[in-house]
Motif scaffolding. Structure first.
Motif, short mmCIF file in Angstrom:
data_model
loop_
_atom_site.label_atom_id
_atom_site.label_comp_id
_atom_site.label_asym_id
_atom_site.label_seq_id
_atom_site.Cartn_x
_atom_site.Cartn_y
_atom_site.Cartn_z
N GLU A 205 -19.50 86.00 42.59
CA GLU A 205 -20.09 87.22 43.13
C GLU A 205 -20.18 87.17 44.64
OE1 GLU A 205 -21.84 90.16 41.58
OE2 GLU A 205 -20.11 89.60 40.36
N GLN A 206 -20.42 86.00 45.15
CA GLN A 206 -20.57 85.87 46.60
C GLN A 206 -20.16 84.47 47.04
OE1 GLN A 206 -24.96 86.38 46.73
NE2 GLN A 206 -24.90 84.35 47.66
N PHE A 207 -19.85 84.36 48.33
CA PHE A 207 -19.46 83.08 48.89
C PHE A 207 -20.58 82.59 49.80
CE2 PHE A 207 -15.63 85.36 47.82
CZ PHE A 207 -14.88 84.40 47.17
N GLY A 208 -20.84 81.30 49.78
CA GLY A 208 -21.92 80.76 50.58
C GLY A 208 -23.27 81.04 49.93
N GLN B 263 -27.78 79.39 45.22
CA GLN B 263 -26.42 79.08 45.67
C GLN B 263 -26.36 77.78 46.46
OE1 GLN B 263 -27.31 82.54 47.00
NE2 GLN B 263 -27.09 83.15 44.88
N LEU B 264 -27.52 77.19 46.72
CA LEU B 264 -27.51 75.86 47.34
C LEU B 264 -27.31 74.84 46.23
CD1 LEU B 264 -30.53 76.30 49.78
CD2 LEU B 264 -28.12 76.17 50.40
N VAL C 15 -20.84 85.21 56.92
CA VAL C 15 -19.49 85.61 57.34
C VAL C 15 -18.64 86.05 56.15
CG1 VAL C 15 -17.34 84.80 58.40
CG2 VAL C 15 -19.55 84.13 59.37
N LEU C 16 -18.62 85.24 55.11
CA LEU C 16 -17.68 85.50 54.01
C LEU C 16 -18.15 86.62 53.09
CD1 LEU C 16 -16.79 81.84 53.03
CD2 LEU C 16 -15.50 83.36 54.51
N LEU D 239 -14.72 87.85 53.24
CA LEU D 239 -13.87 87.29 52.18
C LEU D 239 -14.07 88.09 50.89
CD1 LEU D 239 -11.95 85.20 51.08
CD2 LEU D 239 -13.87 83.65 50.77
N LYS D 240 -15.30 88.52 50.69
CA LYS D 240 -15.60 89.36 49.53
C LYS D 240 -14.73 90.62 49.58
CE LYS D 240 -19.93 90.72 47.45
NZ LYS D 240 -21.34 90.99 47.74
#
Lengths: 674, 250
Positions: free
Chosen positions: A261-264, A270-271, A378-379, B189-190
């Motif tokens: 679903e998401q990056f980072g 998400q940690l 950012v991502l 990126l998403k």
């Protein structure tokens, strides 16, 4: 069985049960985090536990608080043996280790209980004195929990007082029972000579109860306190990678094809579980924040706050133990670690210098949390300081974070008779060494002088080397540090392809960022090279006597060497640059700034800060330059083009009478003519 | 609002250009290509309008060979909803031919707003937008530095020398976009991942007759390097002589 024993066993079972229930809860909460394999190299991990945990190696970096803490910690280890004895006594009256220990061992044990009880008491007294009178700055800020600290210290003091009271009144009740090994409690007992034996015996018994109850209460209080570190920190040190195993400071490659679903990370889920364990292990000592160049110069970042917030948000999100939690106005599920606890500005203030990680006595990795959150920004959301967009776009288009034409990359080498790999291969040669120049070294006017100086040294020593020239392109490290893993992997793979095309094995570079990236992070993507930083390379050449130096003495400079973070804290290269200066210019006087080597202060350019405006607080490079100039140095030596820019700018802006030079320039200046 | 943005793929202007062997185009080897800057502003404007409205659809249209799909994906990764490639072997130099092909695609699309960059970074003709408006019989506004939509009307600002004008016009309309209007967002990126799944339709470009062709392309003459003829007063006579005879400025 007496009623008292039944009562004790009942209390013991309730206390142990409640504690283990809370431990299970805490472990359960960790499972909210992502997987992270942390069982590799168990021997190395155990060594870390011995060195950093048991021997308190990192705690002792602070000459004041270090011995104090070590005293309490070692005292606890020793006294725990006594606590076990006392608890067994509650179940088996009259139990003593003397039953099965050889007499000398038992006497030593017995003496140790006295000694460490007194030592811990003294350390606790000093801790109170330190907090109340000396008032170290690092304990303040970030809404740290002072009350919790006093309560814990009070409890530890209470434990020692009840223990000694028990010993002393026991001695008073049974004159002659205490041998000379009880060198603290025997004199205390002597003071109580006037107390009736029956009274003394009952006070001793009451002290035993108080002591044991306090132990059990203390144990059960821990999961609700920042002092949970008592339970978690040895595990945290074991699972940590900040002092190895493996290369330090390496950012792990993300799976960018993952269907996620998401990056980072924008929240605790998400940690990794290890990041969450870091939260449990922080006792808010503030050593990280006190060493943080951003924090020191008035930026909003505090690495300690990042860790405290991680713990608070975890507890809030799981509705878990109120582990020093704060109460929020909005609903729990509407809140996130990012924005509601940690702001963007805090994250972007980080120079990735690793000073926080270096200082943490329990091996917390603050930087990993920061980096994961930058990746999210950012991502997933494309949220970053606007100055970064041109840098990203330029890396993508021009293969350099600055908008220079890729065609000009090898321009510095014109007329210097330095072959490119393409030229060498076309001539049927395969150079032994590739000189990776880097973007700064290729395009920045000041850094280009270092580039030429290093190339001159290589030539003077007859090294068979070549450059990539136009074919060199940024490896993407700045993008990775700024959270743009996508761009990083694109650039890195491209660079690896180029290097492999020329079957490169050995790389030298004058840039610590290139050094770290090519040598330590490229292997993740399959790029395996031996990468040597120019400081090490030149030092080896000097040591082997291969550098043709002038015979005259040269200038008697007073040189202060400024440690680059990516060379020092990331790669433990501290001596090579200093030794290079010493060997090339023996009459130079090397002076050290207050913060040096692994405590060195960042120049302010790392972690992508090079491309961001520094709008808040004092400039980091000004702070550092002042410190370097305070040594009385006439020359500031650096071994990094980023440090060069930062130091040179600051020296220039204060019109100081000092030169900033790269170590390669020091050596190149000393080359014999011809 | 249904918005179409016409975009172009152009080489990075920082590059060192070479003329191709055919003498009428640039040599594309080693060049990096991206969406033309003004077109990226136009995409951003469209996205912001629809974000503000909370609904709508942004379609990007690009004419050219299959490589332009990369450029369309870039716009999709910024947030555009769908893409259309008007397939042609190359982009002709004839703006009217391009405009006709675009107009044929746009005519029945039901777009309320059609955006262009004010001109492409490489050819810089600025013709396609205005010609499309003419072909579709729509009002046209060029080089907008601000664009506000209210209902079926729009107000645009245009920068003039030492002044600015605000113009009102009904929708549908064609607007070409000047710089400074909005900073094109950096695709997350998403967004890049999402763009891979967005629809991209490929159709043949109805260029018709191409009447303008490039006959020859040449690089600007290289400036001769500077020369040091001497230092101090002794060099003055020679300098004067050269300024008279060679540079012919005295």
């Amino acid at each position: 069985m007496s009623a008292e024993r039944v009562l004790f066993v009942f209390v013991l079972i309730v206390a142990a049960g409640f504690f283990s229930l809370n431990v299970q809860r805490l472990v359960q909460y960790l499972r909210r985090g992502r997987d992270d394999h942390r069982l590799d190299h168990p021997a190395r991990r155990l060594w870390n536990v011995l060195r950093i945990g048991i021997a308190q190696a990192k705690i002792l970096r602070d000459p004041v608080a270090g011995p104090m803490h070590a005293g309490i910690f070692w005292g606890f280890l020793v006294l725990t043996a006594g606590t076990v004895e006392l608890i067994v006594q509650g179940i088996v009256p009259g139990f003593t280790y003397a039953r099965f220990l050889p007499r000398p061992v038992y006497l030593a044990y017995s003496a140790s209980q006295d000694a460490f009880a007194a030592l811990v008491l003294a350390a606790v007294a000093f801790a109170f004195f330190r907090r109340l009178v000396l008032h170290p700055r690092r304990l303040d800020g970030d809404k740290t929990h002072h009350g919790d600290a006093y309560f814990i210290l009070g409890m530890i003091g209470g434990l020692m007082v009840t223990l000694l009271a028990m010993f002393a009144f026991d001695g008073a009740a049974n004159p002659g029972a205490l041998g000379p090994e009880k060198f603290v409690s025997r004199p205390l007992a002597a003071l109580l000579a006037g107390v009736a034996p029956a009274t003394a015996a009952s006070v001793a018994h009451t002290s035993w109860w108080l002591h044991v109850l306090l132990v059990l209460f203390f144990l059960n209080y821990l999961p609700y306190s920042k002092h949970l570190h008592v339970v978690t920190s040895l595990f945290n040190v074991f699972f940590s990678n900040t002092s190895g195993p493996g290369q330090k400071g390496v950012m792990k490659a993300m799976d960018l094809e993952a269907d996620v679903e998401q990056f980072g990370a924008n929240d605790v889920a998400q940690l990794t579980w290890k990041n969450l364990l870091d939260g449990y292990s922080c006792t808010e000592c503030g050593r990280c924040t006190a060493a943080c160049p951003a924090n020191i110069t008035g930026k909003p970042l505090s690495p300690r706050k990042v860790v405290i917030n991680t713990r608070q948000r975890l507890m809030e999100s799981v509705g878990g133990l109120p582990l020093v939690q704060e109460h929020a106005a909005t609903a729990v599920d509407e809140r996130h670690l990012l924005d509601d606890y940690i702001t963007e500005d805090e994250l972007w203030a980080c120079t990735s210098c690793r000073a926080c990680v270096q200082e943490c006595p329990v091996s917390i990795d603050q930087l990993e949390i920061i980096n994961e959150m930058r990746r999210y920004l950012v991502l997933s959301e494309s949220r970053f300081p606007e100055e970064l967009q041109p840098a990203f776009e330029s890396m993508e288009r021009n293969g350099s974070p600055w908008a220079f034409s890729p065609a000009d990359r090898g321009k510095w080498a014109e007329g210097l008779d330095i072959p490119t790999m393409a030229e060498a291969f076309a001539a049927g040669r395969r150079p032994q060494v590739l000189y990776w120049v880097g973007c700064m070294g290729s395009f920045d006017d000041r850094a280009k002088k270092t580039t030429v100086a290093f190339a001159r040294i290589l030539k003077a020593c007859g090294i068979d080397f070549a450059i990539l020239g136009q074919e060199e392109s940024c490896h993407g490290d700045p993008a990775r540090r700024m959270g743009n893993e996508y761009l990083y992997q694109m650039l890195a793979r491209n660079a690896i392809e180029t290097l492999d095309r020329y079957q490169v094995r050995t790389i030298v570079t004058a840039c610590p960022h290139c050094f770290h990236q090519l040598g330590n992070e490229f292997p993740q993507l399959g790029g395996m090279y031996e990468v040597i930083h120019h400081s090490t390379f030149i030092e080896r050449l000097l040591e082997e006597g291969r550098v043709p130096l002038q015979t005259e003495e040269g200038q008697a400079l007073t040189v202060a060497y400024h440690d680059s973070c990516y060379l020092g804290r990331y790669n433990d290269v501290y001596d090579a640059p200093r030794e290079t200066i010493r060997r090339a210019l023996p009459i130079a006087k090397l002076v050290e700034p207050e913060r040096s080597r692994d405590r060195g202060l960042c120049c302010g350019a790392g972690g992508g800060r090079m491309w961001m405006e520094e709008r808040t607080g004092k400039r980091i490079n000004a702070e550092r330059t002042e410190e370097l100039l305070a040594t009385g140095a006439d020359t500031i030596a650096v071994a990094c083009p980023f440090c060069m820019t930062m130091m040179a700018d600051s020296v220039k802006s204060r019109e100081a009478d000092a030169r900033v030079v790269d170590i390669a320039e020091v050596v190149a200046d000393r080359l014999a003519p011809g | 609002m249904k918005i179409a943005v016409c975009i172009k793929r152009v080489p990075d202007m920082e590059s060192r250009f070479k003329i191709a062997a055919n003498g009428v185009s640039i040599d594309e080897t080693g060049l990096k290509f991206d969406i033309s800057d003004f077109d990226a502003y136009a995409v951003e404007v469209a996205l912001q309008i629809n974000e503000k409205a909370g609904s709508g659809e942004t379609t990007v249209i690009c004419l050219g060979p299959d490589v332009v799909q990369e450029t369309i994906r870039k716009a999709l990764s910024m947030g555009a909803d769908k893409g259309v490639q008007l397939k042609a072997d190359s982009v002709p130099a004839d703006s009217l031919a391009i405009a006709k092909a675009l107009a044929a695609e746009l005519k029945d699309g039901g777009y309320e707003l059609i955006l262009f960059g004010k001109h492409s970074l490489d050819a810089m003709t600025g013709g396609a937008g205005t010609m499309v408006a003419e072909l579709l019989g729509l009002p046209c506004l060029t080089a907008a530095s601000k664009l506000e939509i209210s209902g079926s009307k729009a107000v645009a600002r245009r920068e003039l020398e030492g002044a600015a004008e605000m113009l009102e016009f009904p929708l549908p309309a064609v607007v070409t976009i000047d710089e400074g209007i909005a900073r094109p967002r950096y695709p997350s990126l998403k967004g890049i991942m999402a763009a891979k799944k967005k629809p991209l339709e490929v159709k043949g470009a109805q260029l018709g007759e191409v009447r303008v062709i490039v006959e020859k392309m040449e690089l600007p003459a290289e400036r001769p390097p500077g020369r040091i003829i001497g230092t101090g007063p002794d060099a003055v006579p020679e300098l004067v002589r050269l300024l008279q005879t060679e540079a012919k400025v005295l």
